[in-house]
Design a protein around this motif. Structure first.
Motif, PDB file in Angstrom:
ATOM      1  N   GLU A 167       0.818  -1.209   0.000  1.00 46.83           N
ATOM      2  CA  GLU A 167       0.000   0.000   0.000  1.00 46.83           C
ATOM      3  C   GLU A 167       0.852   1.259   0.000  1.00 46.83           C
ATOM      4  OE1 GLU A 167      -3.315   2.034   2.838  1.00 46.83           O
ATOM      5  OE2 GLU A 167      -3.356  -0.135   2.597  1.00 46.83           O
ATOM      6  N   GLY A 168       0.435   2.220  -0.807  1.00 41.99           N
ATOM      7  CA  GLY A 168       1.096   3.514  -0.843  1.00 41.99           C
ATOM      8  C   GLY A 168       2.319   3.610  -1.726  1.00 41.99           C
ATOM      9  N   LEU A 169       2.607   2.581  -2.506  1.00 45.81           N
ATOM     10  CA  LEU A 169       3.785   2.616  -3.363  1.00 45.81           C
ATOM     11  C   LEU A 169       3.566   3.555  -4.547  1.00 45.81           C
ATOM     12  CD1 LEU A 169       4.718  -1.170  -3.640  1.00 45.81           C
ATOM     13  CD2 LEU A 169       5.742   0.560  -2.155  1.00 45.81           C
ATOM     14  N   ASN A 170       4.654   4.168  -4.994  1.00 43.81           N
ATOM     15  CA  ASN A 170       4.655   4.897  -6.252  1.00 43.81           C
ATOM     16  C   ASN A 170       4.863   3.887  -7.372  1.00 43.81           C
ATOM     17  OD1 ASN A 170       4.534   7.812  -5.445  1.00 43.81           O
ATOM     18  ND2 ASN A 170       6.317   7.167  -4.262  1.00 43.81           N
ATOM     19  N   CYS A 171       4.530   4.277  -8.612  1.00 46.28           N
ATOM     20  CA  CYS A 171       4.594   3.324  -9.733  1.00 46.28           C
ATOM     21  C   CYS A 171       5.987   2.725  -9.912  1.00 46.28           C
ATOM     22  CB  CYS A 171       4.103   3.979 -11.021  1.00 46.28           C
ATOM     23  SG  CYS A 171       4.964   5.481 -11.514  1.00 46.28           S
ATOM     24  N   ILE A 177      -1.213  13.753  -5.102  1.00 42.46           N
ATOM     25  CA  ILE A 177      -2.406  13.183  -5.719  1.00 42.46           C
ATOM     26  C   ILE A 177      -2.390  11.679  -5.484  1.00 42.46           C
ATOM     27  CG2 ILE A 177      -3.629  12.752  -7.887  1.00 42.46           C
ATOM     28  CD1 ILE A 177      -2.648  15.469  -8.860  1.00 42.46           C
ATOM     29  N   ASN A 178      -3.476  11.174  -4.970  1.00 43.20           N
ATOM     30  CA  ASN A 178      -3.629   9.754  -4.604  1.00 43.20           C
ATOM     31  C   ASN A 178      -2.566   9.307  -3.609  1.00 43.20           C
ATOM     32  OD1 ASN A 178      -5.937   9.248  -6.239  1.00 43.20           O
ATOM     33  ND2 ASN A 178      -4.622   9.057  -8.030  1.00 43.20           N
ATOM     34  N   GLY A 179      -1.997  10.254  -2.865  1.00 41.42           N
ATOM     35  CA  GLY A 179      -1.015   9.937  -1.841  1.00 41.42           C
ATOM     36  C   GLY A 179       0.372   9.649  -2.370  1.00 41.42           C
ATOM     37  N   GLY A 180       0.649  10.069  -3.604  1.00 38.52           N
ATOM     38  CA  GLY A 180       1.934   9.753  -4.219  1.00 38.52           C
ATOM     39  C   GLY A 180       2.958  10.862  -4.144  1.00 38.52           C
ATOM     40  N   PHE A 220       5.474  13.099  -6.357  1.00 37.42           N
ATOM     41  CA  PHE A 220       5.445  13.577  -7.735  1.00 37.42           C
ATOM     42  C   PHE A 220       4.216  12.968  -8.416  1.00 37.42           C
ATOM     43  CE2 PHE A 220       9.914  13.916  -6.420  1.00 37.42           C
ATOM     44  CZ  PHE A 220      10.040  15.291  -6.508  1.00 37.42           C
ATOM     45  N   SER A 221       4.354  12.276  -9.536  1.00 37.39           N
ATOM     46  CA  SER A 221       3.186  11.644 -10.191  1.00 37.39           C
ATOM     47  C   SER A 221       3.209  10.138 -10.012  1.00 37.39           C
ATOM     48  CB  SER A 221       3.174  11.989 -11.681  1.00 37.39           C
ATOM     49  OG  SER A 221       2.937  13.352 -11.862  1.00 37.39           O
ATOM     50  N   GLY A 222       3.806   9.692  -8.931  1.00 40.00           N
ATOM     51  CA  GLY A 222       3.997   8.261  -8.698  1.00 40.00           C
ATOM     52  C   GLY A 222       2.742   7.453  -8.491  1.00 40.00           C
ATOM     53  N   ARG A 223       1.632   8.118  -8.155  1.00 46.18           N
ATOM     54  CA  ARG A 223       0.357   7.417  -8.011  1.00 46.18           C
ATOM     55  C   ARG A 223      -0.707   8.089  -8.889  1.00 46.18           C
ATOM     56  NH1 ARG A 223      -0.222   3.790  -3.868  1.00 46.18           N
ATOM     57  NH2 ARG A 223      -2.313   4.473  -3.284  1.00 46.18           N
TER      58      ARG A 223
END
Length: 99
Positions: free
Chosen positions: A2-6, A38-41, A43-46
């Motif tokens: 949970e909570g990982l970036n891409c 955004i979405n808890g990420g 940068f744009s990781g999520r």
């Protein structure tokens, strides 16, 4: 997981300083600071499905419309959706200005 970036989820190594960033380039999802949170990420990781130039299925992705068609069945997008629940953000909100 949970909570990982891409880049953590896929272990692509294209994040800033990642093992593949020199060869394949740094992924723009790991540098777009205006999407942080955004979405808890980070940068744009999520929120990577809205970012052109990410690596998906070993291919650099292009335009947003084509990318979304590929991403809609993505296991990472689905997991972020489940983790975020009602707070999940799929697409940016359009800003309406009064003229």
């Amino acid at each position: 997981m949970e909570g990982l970036n891409c880049w953590e989820y896929y272990l692509c190594g294209r994040e800033v300083g990642g093992i593949n960033s020199e060869e394949l380039g740094t992924c723009p999802a790991s540098t777009l600071y205006h999407n942080s949170g955004i979405n808890g990420g980070t940068f744009s990781g999520r929120y990577c499905w809205t970012v052109e130039g990410t690596l998906c299925d070993s291919e650099i992705q292009g335009g947003l419309e084509d990318k979304l068609l590929n991403c809609i069945n993505c296991s990472f997008l689905k997991s972020v959706n489940v983790e975020q629940g009602r707070e999940f953000i799929l697409m940016p909100q359009k800003i309406h200005q009064n003229k």
